[in-house]
Design an enzyme around this catalytic site. Structure first.
Site, short mmCIF file in Angstrom:
data_model
loop_
_atom_site.label_atom_id
_atom_site.label_comp_id
_atom_site.label_asym_id
_atom_site.label_seq_id
_atom_site.Cartn_x
_atom_site.Cartn_y
_atom_site.Cartn_z
CD1 TRP A 105 36.65 -2.88 45.58
CD2 TRP A 105 37.66 -1.08 46.43
NE1 TRP A 105 36.62 -1.88 44.63
CE2 TRP A 105 37.24 -0.78 45.12
CE3 TRP A 105 38.36 -0.10 47.15
CZ2 TRP A 105 37.46 0.47 44.53
CZ3 TRP A 105 38.58 1.15 46.57
CH2 TRP A 105 38.13 1.42 45.27
CG ASP A 113 33.30 -2.26 51.46
OD1 ASP A 113 32.20 -1.95 50.95
OD2 ASP A 113 34.39 -1.86 51.01
CE LYS A 121 31.81 1.11 43.30
NZ LYS A 121 32.63 0.62 44.39
C1 PLP Z 1 33.93 1.05 44.99
C2 PLP Z 1 34.25 0.35 46.25
C3 PLP Z 1 34.92 1.01 47.31
C4 PLP Z 1 35.37 2.45 47.21
O1 PLP Z 1 34.30 3.27 47.35
P1 PLP Z 1 34.46 4.87 47.43
O2 PLP Z 1 33.05 5.26 47.67
O3 PLP Z 1 35.02 5.31 46.13
O4 PLP Z 1 35.34 5.18 48.57
C5 PLP Z 1 35.15 0.32 48.46
N1 PLP Z 1 34.76 -0.96 48.60
C6 PLP Z 1 34.12 -1.63 47.62
C7 PLP Z 1 33.72 -3.05 47.83
C8 PLP Z 1 33.85 -0.99 46.41
O5 PLP Z 1 33.23 -1.66 45.43
#
Ligand code: PLP
Length: 368
Positions: A104, A179, A203
């Site tokens: 990511w 993030d 998540k």
């Molecule tokens: C799943 C994930 C993303 C992508 O998320 P979207 O909502 O599909 O854009 C980005 N960063 C991390 C750490 C993730 O686990």
């Protein structure tokens, strides 16, 4: 009806607490006596405004978010934040520092420079020296006080890596932008160590469609009027998250999850359970005599996404198929990684991990 429970180990959209889904079911046609489903009510109705207000307040309580931070429920997923962060927070700066530790953060690094002249400086690369089996320590990050911010991913969902000690920068360093998609609310953090935190809800919170942004107030001064309102943090804050129609239903479910978390004892209690779940599963892998392998340095192993393999493609595939028939769902690893991945977010009970371990032992007895 099945009589054995189904445990869903999906990395996202991920499992939700059953009680949350039952509440949503019971309120589906008539939310709180309004005669409407949350799906069909105006986002400006009193009922929805109250849902949004309480979702924010409960999130603030759970994470002890200080008053000088704003909370937004946006759309576009975590991926949109790769660019929104730069468009808004790098205004007037020459450089953004970016830490690449897995899938990511690598995508973030590639995307962040688009639509912007700012230099996206590679501050650390976990792939070169650490093979994405370990994490570059914060002390090794090549960052500058003059950068707009430092971006990193605290839990790498695909590579099963997590900064177990929450990174913190020296006072003269730029704000940390994190993030937190695959670990938010899984452990205690100090929000004031960050300039901005963002997370896609699907998540560890709720369904896809809501993206949480927690941003320090003073950083809003960096947002330029030249950034279109829909991508502008300041515009969203000025309109109390109502610049345009928010993702009403995902926000409602997220709010139910926040209340569920409070009823479970909050983030501190989650942290205790998550630590136990992860330890139990990694111990099972490590004590399998090499039948199951996880090559991540124990100090960087994710407590949220546990990856493992038998080292044999056919056997891994058999594991994925057989586990599915036993109610252990979506254990197949990320497509580029192969093997297995068990995502054990807040809503996965310890019993789910125990059921997985029982199956792992039985599978090993048959094929080991
Ligand atoms: C799943 C994930 C993303 C992508 O998320 P979207 O909502 O599909 O854009 C980005 N960063 C991390 C750490 C993730 O686990």
């Amino acid at each position: 009806m099945r009589n054995t429970p189904i445990y869903n180990f999906s990395a996202g959209p991920a499992t939700l607490p059953e009680s949350v889904l039952r509440t949503a079911q019971s309120e589906m046609f008539d939310y709180n006596g309004t005669g409407f489903s949350v799906m069909t009510m105006s986002h400006r109705s009193d009922a929805f405004m109250s849902i949004l207000y309480h979702a924010e307040q409960d999130l603030r309580q759970l994470l002890a978010i200080p008053d000088n931070y704003k909370v937004l429920f946006l759309q576009g997923g975590a991926s949109a934040q790769f660019n929104m962060s730069v468009m808004n927070l790098a205004n007037g700066f020459k450089r953004v520092d970016s830490v690449v530790t897995g899938q990511w953060s690598r995508i973030a690094h590639e995307q962040m420079g688009k639509l912007s002249d700012v230099e996206i400086h590679l501050a650390a690369h976990g792939g070169e020296r650490y093979q994405f089996n370990n994490l570059p320590p914060v002390s090794s990050w090549d960052i500058s006080p003059d950068s707009a911010f430092v971006h990193f991913v605290i839990n790498e969902t695909v590579h099963g890596l997590q900064y177990r000690e929450v990174p913190k920068l020296a006072d003269n360093m730029p704000p940390l932008v994190c993030d937190m998609s695959s670990e938010i609310l899984s452990r205690r953090i100090n929000v004031s160590d960050f300039g901005m935190i963002y997370a896609g809800a699907q998540k560890n919170i709720g369904p896809s469609g809501a993206t949480i942004v927690i941003i320090r107030e003073d950083l809003l001064e960096r947002c330029s009027d030249r950034v279109p309102d829909v991508w502008n943090y300041k515009s969203h804050v000025q309109r109390q998250g109502m610049y345009n129609t928010p993702s009403t239903y995902p926000i409602y479910i997220s709010g139910l999850v926040f209340r569920w978390l409070q009823s479970q004892g909050g983030v501190a209690q989650m942290e205790t359970i998550n630590t136990l779940k992860a330890k139990t599963l990694y111990d099972a892998i490590d004590s399998s005599g090499g039948f199951y392998i996880n090559n991540v340095d124990p100090a960087a192993r994710s407590k949220m996404n546990v990856i493992f393999t038998t080292g044999n493609k056919e056997l891994d595939e058999l594991f994925a198929q057989e586990s599915t028939t036993r109610g252990l769902q979506l254990l197949r690893g990320y497509k580029s990684m192969g093997g297995m991945r068990a995502s054990i977010y807040n809503a996965m009970p310890l019993q789910g991990v125990e059921a997985l371990i029982n199956f792992m032992r039985e599978f090993q007895r048959r094929y080991g």
